[in-house]
Write a protein that holds these residues in place. Structure first.
Motif, PDB file in Angstrom:
ATOM      1  N   VAL A   1      37.530  71.916  31.510  1.00 41.41           N
ATOM      2  CA  VAL A   1      37.444  72.999  30.293  1.00 41.41           C
ATOM      3  C   VAL A   1      36.571  72.354  29.203  1.00 41.41           C
ATOM      4  O   VAL A   1      36.144  73.089  28.286  1.00 41.41           O
ATOM      5  CB  VAL A   1      38.728  73.376  29.927  1.00 41.41           C
ATOM      6  N   HIS A   2      36.977  71.044  28.901  1.00 44.39           N
ATOM      7  CA  HIS A   2      36.342  70.619  27.765  1.00 44.39           C
ATOM      8  C   HIS A   2      35.697  69.099  28.126  1.00 44.39           C
ATOM      9  O   HIS A   2      36.102  68.160  27.982  1.00 44.39           O
ATOM     10  CB  HIS A   2      37.490  70.221  26.384  1.00 44.39           C
ATOM     11  N   PRO A   3      34.593  69.313  28.760  1.00 47.06           N
ATOM     12  CA  PRO A   3      33.740  68.117  29.106  1.00 47.06           C
ATOM     13  C   PRO A   3      33.349  67.428  27.969  1.00 47.06           C
ATOM     14  O   PRO A   3      33.049  67.620  26.842  1.00 47.06           O
ATOM     15  CB  PRO A   3      32.418  68.829  29.695  1.00 47.06           C
ATOM     16  N   SER A   4      33.766  65.862  28.283  1.00 41.73           N
ATOM     17  CA  SER A   4      33.450  64.941  27.020  1.00 41.73           C
ATOM     18  C   SER A   4      33.676  63.454  27.710  1.00 41.73           C
ATOM     19  O   SER A   4      34.473  63.447  28.872  1.00 41.73           O
ATOM     20  CB  SER A   4      34.480  65.081  26.185  1.00 41.73           C
ATOM     21  N   SER A   5      33.133  62.531  27.122  1.00 44.14           N
ATOM     22  CA  SER A   5      33.185  61.380  27.673  1.00 44.14           C
ATOM     23  C   SER A   5      34.343  60.640  26.800  1.00 44.14           C
ATOM     24  O   SER A   5      34.538  59.266  26.853  1.00 44.14           O
ATOM     25  CB  SER A   5      31.978  60.460  27.571  1.00 44.14           C
TER      26      SER A   5
ATOM     27  N   PHE B   1      38.144  57.844  33.075  1.00 40.65           N
ATOM     28  CA  PHE B   1      37.839  59.263  33.380  1.00 40.65           C
ATOM     29  C   PHE B   1      38.472  59.609  34.833  1.00 40.65           C
ATOM     30  O   PHE B   1      38.577  59.023  35.728  1.00 40.65           O
ATOM     31  CB  PHE B   1      36.248  59.436  33.443  1.00 40.65           C
ATOM     32  N   LYS B   2      38.844  60.802  34.765  1.00 43.16           N
ATOM     33  CA  LYS B   2      39.606  61.367  36.014  1.00 43.16           C
ATOM     34  C   LYS B   2      38.720  61.022  37.173  1.00 43.16           C
ATOM     35  O   LYS B   2      39.012  60.720  38.325  1.00 43.16           O
ATOM     36  CB  LYS B   2      39.984  62.860  35.999  1.00 43.16           C
ATOM     37  N   SER B   3      37.572  61.459  37.236  1.00 44.09           N
ATOM     38  CA  SER B   3      36.712  61.388  38.613  1.00 44.09           C
ATOM     39  C   SER B   3      36.248  59.888  38.717  1.00 44.09           C
ATOM     40  O   SER B   3      36.269  59.597  39.936  1.00 44.09           O
ATOM     41  CB  SER B   3      35.556  62.447  38.415  1.00 44.09           C
ATOM     42  N   HIS B   4      35.892  59.061  37.778  1.00 43.38           N
ATOM     43  CA  HIS B   4      35.386  57.800  37.788  1.00 43.38           C
ATOM     44  C   HIS B   4      36.594  56.819  38.664  1.00 43.38           C
ATOM     45  O   HIS B   4      36.283  56.321  39.519  1.00 43.38           O
ATOM     46  CB  HIS B   4      34.981  57.274  36.662  1.00 43.38           C
ATOM     47  N   PHE B   5      37.692  57.143  38.032  1.00 45.17           N
ATOM     48  CA  PHE B   5      38.878  56.420  38.713  1.00 45.17           C
ATOM     49  C   PHE B   5      39.293  56.853  40.013  1.00 45.17           C
ATOM     50  O   PHE B   5      39.717  55.939  40.855  1.00 45.17           O
ATOM     51  CB  PHE B   5      40.394  56.536  37.746  1.00 45.17           C
ATOM     52  N   ALA B   6      39.236  58.221  40.288  1.00 41.39           N
ATOM     53  CA  ALA B   6      39.491  58.438  41.565  1.00 41.39           C
ATOM     54  C   ALA B   6      38.447  58.020  42.557  1.00 41.39           C
ATOM     55  O   ALA B   6      38.735  57.658  43.804  1.00 41.39           O
ATOM     56  CB  ALA B   6      39.434  60.131  41.633  1.00 41.39           C
ATOM     57  N   LEU B   7      37.233  58.075  42.143  1.00 46.75           N
ATOM     58  CA  LEU B   7      36.154  57.377  43.224  1.00 46.75           C
ATOM     59  C   LEU B   7      36.460  55.943  43.341  1.00 46.75           C
ATOM     60  O   LEU B   7      36.329  55.355  44.207  1.00 46.75           O
ATOM     61  CB  LEU B   7      34.806  57.418  42.421  1.00 46.75           C
ATOM     62  N   MET B   8      36.964  55.134  42.341  1.00 49.16           N
ATOM     63  CA  MET B   8      37.150  53.776  42.514  1.00 49.16           C
ATOM     64  C   MET B   8      38.166  53.497  43.493  1.00 49.16           C
ATOM     65  O   MET B   8      38.161  52.629  44.462  1.00 49.16           O
ATOM     66  CB  MET B   8      37.530  52.890  41.190  1.00 49.16           C
ATOM     67  N   ARG B   9      39.097  54.273  43.397  1.00 48.62           N
ATOM     68  CA  ARG B   9      40.482  54.131  44.351  1.00 48.62           C
ATOM     69  C   ARG B   9      39.871  54.520  45.814  1.00 48.62           C
ATOM     70  O   ARG B   9      40.588  53.992  46.641  1.00 48.62           O
ATOM     71  CB  ARG B   9      41.605  55.114  43.764  1.00 48.62           C
ATOM     72  N   HIS B  10      39.270  55.468  46.014  1.00 48.30           N
ATOM     73  CA  HIS B  10      38.666  56.227  47.103  1.00 48.30           C
ATOM     74  C   HIS B  10      38.007  55.000  47.992  1.00 48.30           C
ATOM     75  O   HIS B  10      38.205  54.976  49.258  1.00 48.30           O
ATOM     76  CB  HIS B  10      37.969  57.271  47.057  1.00 48.30           C
ATOM     77  N   PHE B  11      36.824  54.539  47.430  1.00 50.14           N
ATOM     78  CA  PHE B  11      36.154  53.629  48.066  1.00 50.14           C
ATOM     79  C   PHE B  11      36.533  52.264  48.237  1.00 50.14           C
ATOM     80  O   PHE B  11      35.780  51.373  48.847  1.00 50.14           O
ATOM     81  CB  PHE B  11      34.655  53.612  47.332  1.00 50.14           C
ATOM     82  N   LYS B  12      37.436  51.859  47.355  1.00 46.48           N
ATOM     83  CA  LYS B  12      38.065  50.213  47.288  1.00 46.48           C
ATOM     84  C   LYS B  12      38.370  50.071  48.713  1.00 46.48           C
ATOM     85  O   LYS B  12      39.310  50.687  49.340  1.00 46.48           O
ATOM     86  CB  LYS B  12      39.354  50.304  46.255  1.00 46.48           C
ATOM     87  N   GLY B  13      37.985  48.924  49.318  1.00 44.46           N
ATOM     88  CA  GLY B  13      38.132  48.355  50.521  1.00 44.46           C
ATOM     89  C   GLY B  13      37.456  49.099  51.699  1.00 44.46           C
ATOM     90  O   GLY B  13      37.603  48.655  52.993  1.00 44.46           O
ATOM     91  N   LYS B  14      36.545  50.109  51.348  1.00 44.07           N
ATOM     92  CA  LYS B  14      35.344  50.877  52.146  1.00 44.07           C
ATOM     93  C   LYS B  14      34.136  50.065  52.242  1.00 44.07           C
ATOM     94  O   LYS B  14      33.547  49.626  52.881  1.00 44.07           O
ATOM     95  CB  LYS B  14      35.532  52.212  52.246  1.00 44.07           C
ATOM     96  N   ILE B  15      33.795  50.052  50.848  1.00 46.93           N
ATOM     97  CA  ILE B  15      32.521  49.484  50.528  1.00 46.93           C
ATOM     98  C   ILE B  15      32.599  48.894  49.021  1.00 46.93           C
ATOM     99  O   ILE B  15      33.621  49.276  48.312  1.00 46.93           O
ATOM    100  CB  ILE B  15      31.270  50.436  50.205  1.00 46.93           C
ATOM    101  N   PRO B  16      31.801  47.864  48.713  1.00 48.72           N
ATOM    102  CA  PRO B  16      32.269  47.116  47.352  1.00 48.72           C
ATOM    103  C   PRO B  16      32.123  48.161  46.210  1.00 48.72           C
ATOM    104  O   PRO B  16      31.305  48.667  46.313  1.00 48.72           O
ATOM    105  CB  PRO B  16      31.065  46.253  47.293  1.00 48.72           C
ATOM    106  N   VAL B  17      32.974  47.796  45.273  1.00 48.26           N
ATOM    107  CA  VAL B  17      33.026  48.790  44.015  1.00 48.26           C
ATOM    108  C   VAL B  17      32.938  47.677  42.926  1.00 48.26           C
ATOM    109  O   VAL B  17      33.651  46.802  42.785  1.00 48.26           O
ATOM    110  CB  VAL B  17      34.629  49.319  43.897  1.00 48.26           C
ATOM    111  N   TRP B  18      31.743  48.013  42.369  1.00 48.24           N
ATOM    112  CA  TRP B  18      31.427  47.077  41.243  1.00 48.24           C
ATOM    113  C   TRP B  18      31.604  47.732  39.820  1.00 48.24           C
ATOM    114  O   TRP B  18      31.586  49.156  40.014  1.00 48.24           O
ATOM    115  CB  TRP B  18      29.903  46.884  40.983  1.00 48.24           C
ATOM    116  N   PHE B  19      32.045  47.201  38.775  1.00 49.86           N
ATOM    117  CA  PHE B  19      32.065  47.886  37.589  1.00 49.86           C
ATOM    118  C   PHE B  19      31.286  47.058  36.489  1.00 49.86           C
ATOM    119  O   PHE B  19      31.146  45.973  36.294  1.00 49.86           O
ATOM    120  CB  PHE B  19      33.598  47.503  37.165  1.00 49.86           C
TER     121      PHE B  19
END
Length: 409
Positions: A73-77, A107-125
Motif C-alpha cells: 500500500v505504501h511502497p518504499s525501501s 524487507f518482507k519479500s527479501h527476507f522471505a526469499l532468503m528463508r525459502h532458498f536457504k539450503g536449496k541454492i547458495p544465498v549470498w548477501f
C-alpha cells in the motif's frame, strides 16, 4: 554453459547498476536483476533531500532485469512492508539460478526469499553495515559496572547494553539464512563476524564507484568547467576551498564543519572557502548561521552528470559524519576519483580502508579542535590529483566482478 546469478535489489542505484552491466558484458556469468520496488524507477521522494529524485545517468542499460510487482500500500525501501512482492520467489525460481545475491534483508519479500532458498541454492548477501555506532569496549564496561559513577548511571547504561545484545541476537538469527556475505571493507567485515558469520563465509567485494566517469571524460573538460564555476561563485584559483557534498542531515554533521571553518576564518590565521552541495533538513539552519558570510556558498542538489565537476571546485573534500549509520561514504571514493584529497571523521565507514596519509586524513568525530588541526595540516600538503586517482583504482567495479565470477566457478 555459464552459471546463473539472480540479483535481488529494490531499485536501480547509481552505485550498482554500472557493475551489473559490466558483469553482464564480461560474459562469464549470466545474471538477471530483480527489482522489487518498480514504483521508484520514475523517481522517488527522498524526505532528506526534500525532493523527488531522478538520476540523470542511465541505470537500466546493458544488463537483463525485470520489475517484480510490488503490492505494498505504501511502497518504499524504508519499511518492512514497503517491499511486498507475492510473485518474487516464483519468478526467481523460473530463472533457475545457481546462486542468489540479495541486497538488504529488512524487507518482507527479501527476507522471505532468503528463508525459502536457504539450503536449496547458495544465498549470498550484500551489505555495508558496521559497528561504528557502538562503543564495544564501553558496552563491555557497562556489563561489568566498570567506569560507572552511580547506580542511576548503571541502570541507564545497562539498558543500552541490553538493547545492543538483543539486536545482536536477532541479527544472528537473520544471518543464519546467508551462505556468503560480500562485505565491502574492514568495518563491514567486523560487523558480519559479530553476527555469526565465519571467515569462510566472508568475501571482500569492495565498495566502489564508476572511477572512470569521475576521472576523465572525452566530452567535458572537468577541470576547465570547475574553474569557470569557481569564478561564477566568486572564488579565485588560489583560494583554499573545502567541499561538503551530500545530504544536509544530522548524521553527516555539516554544522560542525561550518562552525569550525567560520572560527578559523575569524581567528585571522586563514581564509577558507566552504561550499555545501546538497539539500536536506539542516539546510535552513546552516544558511541562517552562515548569514551573509562571503566565505560560505550553497549550491543545492547536484545530479550525477555534474558531480565530477562539483568535486573539482574543492581543494579538499570533507565528510565530518557523526553517524548513526555512515556505513561507507561513497562520496569519498568520488572525490578521490576526481583528484581531490579527503578529510573524514572516524565514524565514516570507509576511513579504515580508503583514507591514508598519502591522500587525506582522519579526525575524531565531533572534535572541532581535531578537525581544525587536521584541516590546516591537509591544506599545507601538496597532494596531487594523480595520487588521489591512482589510490582509488584498487576500489573498482572490476574487483567486484572478479570476486563474483570466482565465487560462481
Amino acid at each position: 554453459m555459464n552459471k546463473r546469478l539472480a540479483i535481488i535489489t529494490t531499485h536501480p542505484i547509481q552505485y550498482n547498476a554500472p557493475w551489473f552491466a559490466l558483469l553482464h558484458q564480461r560474459g562469464k556469468v549470466d545474471i538477471k536483476v530483480f527489482y522489487t520496488w518498480p514504483q521508484a524507477v520514475e523517481g522517488f521522494d527522498d524526505p532528506d533531500f526534500g525532493k523527488n529524485i531522478q538520476w540523470d545517468i542511465p541505470l537500466l542499460k546493458g544488463y537483463p532485469y525485470s520489475f517484480v510487482k510490488n503490492v505494498s500500500v505504501h511502497p518504499s525501501s524504508k519499511t518492512w512492508k514497503g517491499i511486498d512482492n507475492p510473485t518474487l520467489i516464483d519468478e526467481v525460481t523460473q530463472f533457475e539460478p545457481n546462486a542468489i545475491l540479495v541486497f538488504g534483508w529488512k524487507f518482507k519479500s527479501h527476507f522471505a526469499l532468503m528463508r525459502h532458498f536457504k539450503g536449496k541454492i547458495p544465498v549470498w548477501f550484500r551489505g555495508d553495515s558496521t559497528l561504528l555506532d557502538y562503543d564495544i569496549k564501553g558496552l563491555k564496561d557497562i556489563a561489568t559496572r566498570n567506569n560507572l559513577t552511580s547506580h542511576l548511571s548503571f541502570l541507564s547504561s545497562f539498558k543500552l547494553y541490553l538493547k545492543y545484545r538483543l539486536r545482536q541476537t536477532a541479527l544472528r538469527l537473520v544471518y543464519r539464512y546467508v551462505d556468503k556475505a560480500l562485505y565491502v571493507g574492514t568495518n563491514s567485515r567486523h560487523y558480519f563476524m559479530a553476527h555469526g558469520l565465519t571467515n569462510e563465509q566472508l568475501v571482500l567485494a569492495p565498495h566502489a564507484i564508476d572511477n572512470q566517469r569521475f576521472t576523465y571524460s572525452i566530452e567535458v573538460d572537468y577541470e576547465m568547467e570547475a574553474i569557470k564555476w569557481r569564478k561564477e561563485l566568486g572564488i579565485s584559483e588560489n583560494d583554499t576551498v573545502v567541499l561538503f557534498a551530500g545530504k544536509l542531515e544530522h548524521k553527516k554533521n555539516p554544522l560542525l564543519l561550518l562552525n569550525t571553518i567560520r572560527e578559523l576564518n575569524q581567528s585571522g590565521n586563514s581564509t577558507i572557502k566552504l561550499i555545501f552541495s546538497g539539500s536536506g533538513p539542516l539546510e535552513a539552519e546552516l544558511k541562517t548561521i552562515a548569514g551573509r558570510d562571503n566565505n560560505i556558498r550553497f549550491i543545492s542538489f547536484i545530479n550525477q552528470r555534474r558531480m565530477p565537476v562539483a568535486y573539482r571546485l574543492a581543494t579538499i573534500f570533507c565528510l565530518p559524519s557523526q553517524g548513526p549509520e555512515e556505513t561507507w561514504g561513497l562520496g569519498v571514493n568520488e572525490a578521490l576519483a576526481s583528484g581531490r584529497p579527503v578529510l573524514v571523521s572516524d565514524k565514516v565507514g570507509c576511513a579504515a580502508d580508503v583514507v591514508h596519509a598519502s591522500i587525506g586524513s582522519i579526525f575524531s568525530s565531533g572534535n572541532a579542535s581535531d578537525l581544525k588541526a587536521k584541516l590546516m595540516e591537509l591544506a599545507k600538503e601538496n597532494i596531487t590529483p594523480h595520487a588521489c586517482q591512482q589510490h582509488i583504482t584498487s576500489w573498482s567495479f572490476e574487483k567486484i566482478c572478479n570476486v563474483i565470477e570466482k565465487e560462481m566457478t
